[in-house]
Design a protein around this motif. Sequence first.
Motif, PDB file in Angstrom:
ATOM      1  N   ASP A 199       0.840  -1.200   0.000  1.00 47.35           N
ATOM      2  CA  ASP A 199       0.000   0.000   0.000  1.00 47.35           C
ATOM      3  C   ASP A 199       0.874   1.249   0.000  1.00 47.35           C
ATOM      4  OD1 ASP A 199      -2.368  -1.427   0.059  1.00 47.35           O
ATOM      5  OD2 ASP A 199      -2.531  -1.385   2.238  1.00 47.35           O
ATOM      6  N   ARG A 200       0.348   2.315  -0.584  1.00 49.36           N
ATOM      7  CA  ARG A 200       1.072   3.587  -0.613  1.00 49.36           C
ATOM      8  C   ARG A 200       1.186   4.177   0.782  1.00 49.36           C
ATOM      9  NH1 ARG A 200       2.823   6.910  -4.263  1.00 49.36           N
ATOM     10  NH2 ARG A 200       2.032   5.490  -5.868  1.00 49.36           N
ATOM     11  N   ASP A 201       0.086   4.112   1.543  1.00 48.34           N
ATOM     12  CA  ASP A 201       0.041   4.701   2.886  1.00 48.34           C
ATOM     13  C   ASP A 201       0.419   6.188   2.814  1.00 48.34           C
ATOM     14  OD1 ASP A 201      -0.637   2.173   3.926  1.00 48.34           O
ATOM     15  OD2 ASP A 201       1.457   1.617   4.093  1.00 48.34           O
ATOM     16  N   TYR A 202       0.969   6.721   3.892  1.00 50.24           N
ATOM     17  CA  TYR A 202       1.441   8.112   3.900  1.00 50.24           C
ATOM     18  C   TYR A 202       2.965   8.164   3.912  1.00 50.24           C
ATOM     19  CZ  TYR A 202      -3.385   9.399   4.727  1.00 50.24           C
ATOM     20  OH  TYR A 202      -4.753   9.557   4.610  1.00 50.24           O
ATOM     21  N   ASP A 203       3.568   7.166   3.296  1.00 47.07           N
ATOM     22  CA  ASP A 203       5.017   7.077   3.246  1.00 47.07           C
ATOM     23  C   ASP A 203       5.559   7.761   1.998  1.00 47.07           C
ATOM     24  OD1 ASP A 203       4.956   5.484   5.544  1.00 47.07           O
ATOM     25  OD2 ASP A 203       4.662   3.667   4.351  1.00 47.07           O
ATOM     26  N   ASN A 204       6.842   8.053   2.036  1.00 46.01           N
ATOM     27  CA  ASN A 204       7.550   8.493   0.836  1.00 46.01           C
ATOM     28  C   ASN A 204       8.018   7.239   0.106  1.00 46.01           C
ATOM     29  OD1 ASN A 204       9.356   9.376  -1.109  1.00 46.01           O
ATOM     30  ND2 ASN A 204      10.209  10.991   0.171  1.00 46.01           N
ATOM     31  N   ASN A 205       7.402   6.952  -1.023  1.00 46.30           N
ATOM     32  CA  ASN A 205       7.686   5.717  -1.753  1.00 46.30           C
ATOM     33  C   ASN A 205       8.591   5.932  -2.962  1.00 46.30           C
ATOM     34  OD1 ASN A 205       5.748   3.765  -0.296  1.00 46.30           O
ATOM     35  ND2 ASN A 205       4.388   5.465  -0.843  1.00 46.30           N
ATOM     36  N   ASP A 206       9.284   7.071  -2.994  1.00 48.15           N
ATOM     37  CA  ASP A 206      10.093   7.425  -4.166  1.00 48.15           C
ATOM     38  C   ASP A 206      11.190   6.403  -4.450  1.00 48.15           C
ATOM     39  OD1 ASP A 206       8.555   9.674  -4.434  1.00 48.15           O
ATOM     40  OD2 ASP A 206      10.020  11.054  -3.568  1.00 48.15           O
ATOM     41  N   LEU A 253      -4.187  14.917  10.740  1.00 49.68           N
ATOM     42  CA  LEU A 253      -3.247  14.795  11.853  1.00 49.68           C
ATOM     43  C   LEU A 253      -2.554  13.434  11.818  1.00 49.68           C
ATOM     44  CD1 LEU A 253      -3.361  16.084  15.396  1.00 49.68           C
ATOM     45  CD2 LEU A 253      -3.154  13.607  15.142  1.00 49.68           C
ATOM     46  N   TYR A 254      -3.307  12.383  11.541  1.00 51.87           N
ATOM     47  CA  TYR A 254      -2.726  11.037  11.430  1.00 51.87           C
ATOM     48  C   TYR A 254      -1.639  11.020  10.360  1.00 51.87           C
ATOM     49  CZ  TYR A 254      -2.479   6.004  10.504  1.00 51.87           C
ATOM     50  OH  TYR A 254      -2.034   4.721  10.321  1.00 51.87           O
ATOM     51  N   SER A 255      -1.933  11.587   9.203  1.00 52.80           N
ATOM     52  CA  SER A 255      -0.980  11.633   8.105  1.00 52.80           C
ATOM     53  C   SER A 255       0.292  12.371   8.506  1.00 52.80           C
ATOM     54  CB  SER A 255      -1.625  12.317   6.894  1.00 52.80           C
ATOM     55  OG  SER A 255      -0.681  12.579   5.882  1.00 52.80           O
ATOM     56  N   LEU A 256       0.135  13.515   9.165  1.00 51.86           N
ATOM     57  CA  LEU A 256       1.290  14.311   9.574  1.00 51.86           C
ATOM     58  C   LEU A 256       2.131  13.597  10.626  1.00 51.86           C
ATOM     59  CD1 LEU A 256      -0.458  17.802   9.705  1.00 51.86           C
ATOM     60  CD2 LEU A 256       1.332  17.105   8.091  1.00 51.86           C
ATOM     61  N   GLN A 257       1.469  12.904  11.546  1.00 49.10           N
ATOM     62  CA  GLN A 257       2.210  12.135  12.552  1.00 49.10           C
ATOM     63  C   GLN A 257       3.063  11.055  11.875  1.00 49.10           C
ATOM     64  OE1 GLN A 257       2.545  12.366  15.852  1.00 49.10           O
ATOM     65  NE2 GLN A 257       1.065  13.969  16.331  1.00 49.10           N
ATOM     66  N   ILE A 258       2.486  10.388  10.887  1.00 48.95           N
ATOM     67  CA  ILE A 258       3.214   9.352  10.160  1.00 48.95           C
ATOM     68  C   ILE A 258       4.438   9.956   9.457  1.00 48.95           C
ATOM     69  CG2 ILE A 258       3.133   7.821   8.143  1.00 48.95           C
ATOM     70  CD1 ILE A 258       1.724   6.557  10.428  1.00 48.95           C
ATOM     71  N   LYS A 259       4.218  11.034   8.745  1.00 51.08           N
ATOM     72  CA  LYS A 259       5.302  11.647   7.968  1.00 51.08           C
ATOM     73  C   LYS A 259       6.410  12.187   8.872  1.00 51.08           C
ATOM     74  CE  LYS A 259       2.164  12.836   4.188  1.00 51.08           C
ATOM     75  NZ  LYS A 259       1.392  13.910   3.504  1.00 51.08           N
ATOM     76  N   ASN A 278      -4.310  22.375   8.334  1.00 48.58           N
ATOM     77  CA  ASN A 278      -5.110  22.953   7.245  1.00 48.58           C
ATOM     78  C   ASN A 278      -4.482  22.683   5.884  1.00 48.58           C
ATOM     79  OD1 ASN A 278      -7.025  24.001   9.019  1.00 48.58           O
ATOM     80  ND2 ASN A 278      -5.941  25.935   9.274  1.00 48.58           N
ATOM     81  N   LYS A 279      -3.163  22.731   5.810  1.00 42.33           N
ATOM     82  CA  LYS A 279      -2.485  22.458   4.547  1.00 42.33           C
ATOM     83  C   LYS A 279      -2.669  21.000   4.139  1.00 42.33           C
ATOM     84  CE  LYS A 279       1.977  22.938   2.211  1.00 42.33           C
ATOM     85  NZ  LYS A 279       3.396  23.356   2.357  1.00 42.33           N
ATOM     86  N   GLU A 280      -2.601  20.105   5.126  1.00 40.51           N
ATOM     87  CA  GLU A 280      -2.778  18.678   4.833  1.00 40.51           C
ATOM     88  C   GLU A 280      -4.220  18.376   4.435  1.00 40.51           C
ATOM     89  OE1 GLU A 280      -1.427  14.706   4.373  1.00 40.51           O
ATOM     90  OE2 GLU A 280      -0.487  16.684   4.356  1.00 40.51           O
ATOM     91  N   ILE A 281      -5.178  19.083   5.044  1.00 41.33           N
ATOM     92  CA  ILE A 281      -6.584  18.919   4.675  1.00 41.33           C
ATOM     93  C   ILE A 281      -6.791  19.327   3.220  1.00 41.33           C
ATOM     94  CG2 ILE A 281      -8.916  19.834   5.032  1.00 41.33           C
ATOM     95  CD1 ILE A 281      -8.318  19.876   8.035  1.00 41.33           C
ATOM     96  N   SER A 312      -9.467   8.723  -2.602  1.00 41.72           N
ATOM     97  CA  SER A 312      -8.189   8.063  -2.838  1.00 41.72           C
ATOM     98  C   SER A 312      -7.195   8.282  -1.703  1.00 41.72           C
ATOM     99  CB  SER A 312      -7.571   8.571  -4.149  1.00 41.72           C
ATOM    100  OG  SER A 312      -6.281   8.042  -4.346  1.00 41.72           O
ATOM    101  N   LYS A 313      -7.242   9.468  -1.082  1.00 39.03           N
ATOM    102  CA  LYS A 313      -6.204   9.858  -0.130  1.00 39.03           C
ATOM    103  C   LYS A 313      -6.540   9.581   1.334  1.00 39.03           C
ATOM    104  CE  LYS A 313      -4.272  13.603  -3.004  1.00 39.03           C
ATOM    105  NZ  LYS A 313      -2.831  13.325  -2.869  1.00 39.03           N
ATOM    106  N   ILE A 314      -7.831   9.504   1.669  1.00 39.02           N
ATOM    107  CA  ILE A 314      -8.217   9.187   3.049  1.00 39.02           C
ATOM    108  C   ILE A 314      -7.786   7.756   3.375  1.00 39.02           C
ATOM    109  CG2 ILE A 314     -10.218   8.727   4.548  1.00 39.02           C
ATOM    110  CD1 ILE A 314      -9.794  11.667   4.314  1.00 39.02           C
ATOM    111  N   ARG A 315      -7.415   7.522   4.610  1.00 33.34           N
ATOM    112  CA  ARG A 315      -7.002   6.177   5.030  1.00 33.34           C
ATOM    113  C   ARG A 315      -8.140   5.187   4.753  1.00 33.34           C
ATOM    114  NH1 ARG A 315      -7.334   3.323   9.901  1.00 33.34           N
ATOM    115  NH2 ARG A 315      -5.687   1.759  10.147  1.00 33.34           N
TER     116      ARG A 315
END
Length: 298
Positions: free
Chosen positions: A91-98, A167-173, A218-221, A230-233
Amino acid sequence: MDLLNFMENESDCIESIFQSYITSKSKKDIFLFFEGKDDFKYYISRISSYILDKEYSVFHCNCKNNVIVVHNMISNQTAIEDLKKNMYFIDRDYDNNDNIPDSIYVTSSYSIENNYFTNSAIKRILIGIIGISEENEDDNLDFKVVYNHITSRRDKIIEEIIYANALYSLQIKKSKHSVEHTQMSNLKEYSNIKNICQIQVLEKLVKNSLEINESEINKEIENLRLNPVSKIRGKYFTQALTPVFRDVFQDAGKKYNRKYFSKKRKIHANLSDIISELSSYADTPPELISYIRERLSV
């Protein structure tokens, strides 16, 4: 389980998978590596038409990182001609997959679960499970009612969780660059985060929470809103929409007092395992088909 024991168990799991692969690689035609057991339920119907009668082995690697580690072990320690026999799915998740190589398939959306809740997937689910037929006027009217109900409920769910999801996404990143071991299991439940729009409340649910401000939220929202389905968990959708589908399908079987249907309909759907029940109706990204074809081209 503490972090050290967890890491030791993961290492044992990886070594076990690798050794099993080494001992069986001359006996099977294709090897499939997944994060977890549910992944097979989605992918196998997409792969089977290309595998045909070839013998294949399945490995459940327990997590995304294990798939990557096993891939690297196999790539570095086995013959090049073997590699086309192997397919890896994460899964892509909120990771950097580059830095993920092309030999590993990464979902185009957050996870495979997201493929179940697009507009096109919901349409196929209703046609397939309910038995909608285009030429029937009652069917068309019922379809519009139910389709609008499910998609509007999905969009409402997005609004209920988009703040917490940000917030979840930002915590992961941020955790990728932190020495702290952030634990966010409490944020993984839709019921825990529904309609919570306060950083302080959400941070109390996170052990070793990393600092996040309102501007970042707000920026992540804004980013999530570019394509929220596609982007929501994805597991939030599974948790929140499974009861919605169950309610609709139960309503269809009622003799009286139906909310969505003009007539009683016979439906057989077991939503205790939505991934299995609805897998054939989920979206299949073109990138996935390209990956399967490329991997099985020799």
